[in-house]
Scaffold this motif. Structure first.
Motif, PDB file in Angstrom:
ATOM      1  N   CYS A 259     -27.926  -3.188  28.342  1.00 36.54           N
ATOM      2  CA  CYS A 259     -26.809  -2.397  27.792  1.00 36.54           C
ATOM      3  C   CYS A 259     -25.679  -3.248  27.220  1.00 36.54           C
ATOM      4  CB  CYS A 259     -26.255  -1.458  28.858  1.00 36.54           C
ATOM      5  SG  CYS A 259     -25.301  -2.280  30.158  1.00 36.54           S
ATOM      6  N   ASP A 260     -25.807  -4.569  27.235  1.00 40.97           N
ATOM      7  CA  ASP A 260     -24.802  -5.499  26.716  1.00 40.97           C
ATOM      8  C   ASP A 260     -23.502  -5.524  27.512  1.00 40.97           C
ATOM      9  OD1 ASP A 260     -26.457  -6.465  24.698  1.00 40.97           O
ATOM     10  OD2 ASP A 260     -25.861  -4.867  23.330  1.00 40.97           O
ATOM     11  N   PHE A 261     -23.521  -5.003  28.753  1.00 37.65           N
ATOM     12  CA  PHE A 261     -22.368  -5.149  29.634  1.00 37.65           C
ATOM     13  C   PHE A 261     -22.138  -6.641  29.856  1.00 37.65           C
ATOM     14  CE2 PHE A 261     -20.927  -5.965  33.999  1.00 37.65           C
ATOM     15  CZ  PHE A 261     -19.713  -5.298  33.984  1.00 37.65           C
ATOM     16  N   GLU A 262     -20.896  -7.072  29.926  1.00 38.53           N
ATOM     17  CA  GLU A 262     -20.601  -8.477  30.192  1.00 38.53           C
ATOM     18  C   GLU A 262     -19.478  -8.591  31.212  1.00 38.53           C
ATOM     19  OE1 GLU A 262     -17.831 -10.357  26.986  1.00 38.53           O
ATOM     20  OE2 GLU A 262     -19.389  -9.212  25.946  1.00 38.53           O
ATOM     21  N   SER A 263     -19.619  -9.588  32.080  1.00 41.17           N
ATOM     22  CA  SER A 263     -18.613  -9.837  33.105  1.00 41.17           C
ATOM     23  C   SER A 263     -18.842 -11.237  33.655  1.00 41.17           C
ATOM     24  CB  SER A 263     -18.725  -8.799  34.223  1.00 41.17           C
ATOM     25  OG  SER A 263     -17.649  -8.931  35.130  1.00 41.17           O
ATOM     26  N   GLY A 264     -17.830 -11.806  34.272  1.00 40.14           N
ATOM     27  CA  GLY A 264     -17.937 -13.150  34.822  1.00 40.14           C
ATOM     28  C   GLY A 264     -19.022 -13.248  35.881  1.00 40.14           C
ATOM     29  N   MET A 265     -19.706 -14.367  35.892  1.00 33.35           N
ATOM     30  CA  MET A 265     -20.770 -14.588  36.864  1.00 33.35           C
ATOM     31  C   MET A 265     -20.198 -14.689  38.278  1.00 33.35           C
ATOM     32  SD  MET A 265     -23.595 -17.533  36.550  1.00 33.35           S
ATOM     33  CE  MET A 265     -24.920 -17.729  37.690  1.00 33.35           C
ATOM     34  N   ILE A 266     -19.045 -15.298  38.412  1.00 34.34           N
ATOM     35  CA  ILE A 266     -18.368 -15.425  39.701  1.00 34.34           C
ATOM     36  C   ILE A 266     -17.081 -14.615  39.627  1.00 34.34           C
ATOM     37  CG2 ILE A 266     -17.259 -17.019  41.314  1.00 34.34           C
ATOM     38  CD1 ILE A 266     -19.189 -19.175  40.207  1.00 34.34           C
ATOM     39  N   GLY A 267     -16.920 -13.694  40.546  1.00 36.09           N
ATOM     40  CA  GLY A 267     -15.720 -12.879  40.560  1.00 36.09           C
ATOM     41  C   GLY A 267     -15.721 -11.761  39.538  1.00 36.09           C
ATOM     42  N   GLY A 268     -16.881 -11.491  38.931  1.00 32.05           N
ATOM     43  CA  GLY A 268     -16.979 -10.434  37.929  1.00 32.05           C
ATOM     44  C   GLY A 268     -17.307  -9.091  38.566  1.00 32.05           C
ATOM     45  N   ASP A 269     -17.716  -8.150  37.739  1.00 30.42           N
ATOM     46  CA  ASP A 269     -17.998  -6.794  38.189  1.00 30.42           C
ATOM     47  C   ASP A 269     -19.446  -6.552  38.591  1.00 30.42           C
ATOM     48  OD1 ASP A 269     -15.358  -5.995  37.768  1.00 30.42           O
ATOM     49  OD2 ASP A 269     -15.745  -5.594  35.650  1.00 30.42           O
ATOM     50  N   TRP A 270     -20.286  -7.569  38.531  1.00 30.37           N
ATOM     51  CA  TRP A 270     -21.690  -7.410  38.906  1.00 30.37           C
ATOM     52  C   TRP A 270     -21.813  -7.055  40.385  1.00 30.37           C
ATOM     53  CZ3 TRP A 270     -25.247  -7.448  35.175  1.00 30.37           C
ATOM     54  CH2 TRP A 270     -24.906  -8.041  33.971  1.00 30.37           C
ATOM     55  N   ASP A 271     -22.784  -6.205  40.733  1.00 31.06           N
ATOM     56  CA  ASP A 271     -23.134  -5.962  42.129  1.00 31.06           C
ATOM     57  C   ASP A 271     -24.107  -7.071  42.498  1.00 31.06           C
ATOM     58  OD1 ASP A 271     -21.642  -3.578  42.239  1.00 31.06           O
ATOM     59  OD2 ASP A 271     -23.318  -2.458  41.364  1.00 31.06           O
ATOM     60  N   VAL A 272     -23.734  -7.911  43.459  1.00 33.15           N
ATOM     61  CA  VAL A 272     -24.515  -9.096  43.783  1.00 33.15           C
ATOM     62  C   VAL A 272     -25.027  -9.013  45.218  1.00 33.15           C
ATOM     63  CG1 VAL A 272     -24.441 -11.616  43.965  1.00 33.15           C
ATOM     64  CG2 VAL A 272     -23.068 -10.468  42.235  1.00 33.15           C
ATOM     65  N   SER A 273     -26.302  -9.353  45.397  1.00 36.57           N
ATOM     66  CA  SER A 273     -26.868  -9.483  46.736  1.00 36.57           C
ATOM     67  C   SER A 273     -27.650 -10.791  46.759  1.00 36.57           C
ATOM     68  CB  SER A 273     -27.757  -8.286  47.081  1.00 36.57           C
ATOM     69  OG  SER A 273     -28.808  -8.157  46.162  1.00 36.57           O
ATOM     70  N   SER A 274     -27.731 -11.384  47.939  1.00 37.19           N
ATOM     71  CA  SER A 274     -28.350 -12.693  48.023  1.00 37.19           C
ATOM     72  C   SER A 274     -29.208 -12.811  49.271  1.00 37.19           C
ATOM     73  CB  SER A 274     -27.260 -13.766  48.041  1.00 37.19           C
ATOM     74  OG  SER A 274     -27.830 -15.048  47.986  1.00 37.19           O
ATOM     75  N   THR A 275     -30.315 -13.537  49.135  1.00 38.11           N
ATOM     76  CA  THR A 275     -31.151 -13.930  50.260  1.00 38.11           C
ATOM     77  C   THR A 275     -31.165 -15.448  50.253  1.00 38.11           C
ATOM     78  OG1 THR A 275     -33.202 -14.042  48.982  1.00 38.11           O
ATOM     79  CG2 THR A 275     -32.619 -11.882  49.921  1.00 38.11           C
ATOM     80  N   GLY A 276     -31.915 -16.046  51.130  1.00 43.74           N
ATOM     81  CA  GLY A 276     -32.009 -17.494  51.133  1.00 43.74           C
ATOM     82  C   GLY A 276     -32.738 -18.043  49.924  1.00 43.74           C
ATOM     83  N   TYR A 277     -33.488 -17.182  49.231  1.00 39.85           N
ATOM     84  CA  TYR A 277     -34.331 -17.640  48.141  1.00 39.85           C
ATOM     85  C   TYR A 277     -33.848 -17.251  46.751  1.00 39.85           C
ATOM     86  CZ  TYR A 277     -37.439 -18.364  52.071  1.00 39.85           C
ATOM     87  OH  TYR A 277     -37.949 -18.774  53.254  1.00 39.85           O
ATOM     88  N   ALA A 278     -33.095 -16.150  46.648  1.00 39.59           N
ATOM     89  CA  ALA A 278     -32.692 -15.672  45.321  1.00 39.59           C
ATOM     90  C   ALA A 278     -31.387 -14.891  45.401  1.00 39.59           C
ATOM     91  CB  ALA A 278     -33.780 -14.790  44.721  1.00 39.59           C
ATOM     92  N   THR A 279     -30.701 -14.833  44.281  1.00 38.00           N
ATOM     93  CA  THR A 279     -29.513 -14.004  44.127  1.00 38.00           C
ATOM     94  C   THR A 279     -29.851 -12.929  43.113  1.00 38.00           C
ATOM     95  OG1 THR A 279     -28.048 -15.863  44.590  1.00 38.00           O
ATOM     96  CG2 THR A 279     -27.075 -13.972  43.459  1.00 38.00           C
TER      97      THR A 279
END
Length: 62
Positions: free
Chosen positions: A25-45
């Motif tokens: 959809c061409d949404f854009e936001s900062g990788m750190i501190g942006g609007d993305w919903d982020v989840s992380s495991t030991g292997y991947a973000t």
């Protein structure tokens, strides 16, 4: 689908922080501190677009 990374510049030409662009959809936001919903495991973000819910993962291995 792969995420798109692109470094942008501010109004005076100085490089800004890394920005992620959603490939669906061409949404854009900062990788750190942006609007993305982020989840992380030991292997991947995982990044989830808050506009269209598209998801992609980035390996934490280097």
């Amino acid at each position: 689908m792969q995420m798109a990374r692109k470094e942008t510049t501010d109004t005076i030409g100085t490089p800004s922080k890394m920005v992620l662009f959603c490939p669906d959809c061409d949404f854009e936001s900062g990788m750190i501190g942006g609007d993305w919903d982020v989840s992380s495991t030991g292997y991947a973000t995982s990044y989830h677009c808050p506009q269209c819910q598209h998801s992609f993962s980035v390996s934490n291995r280097r």
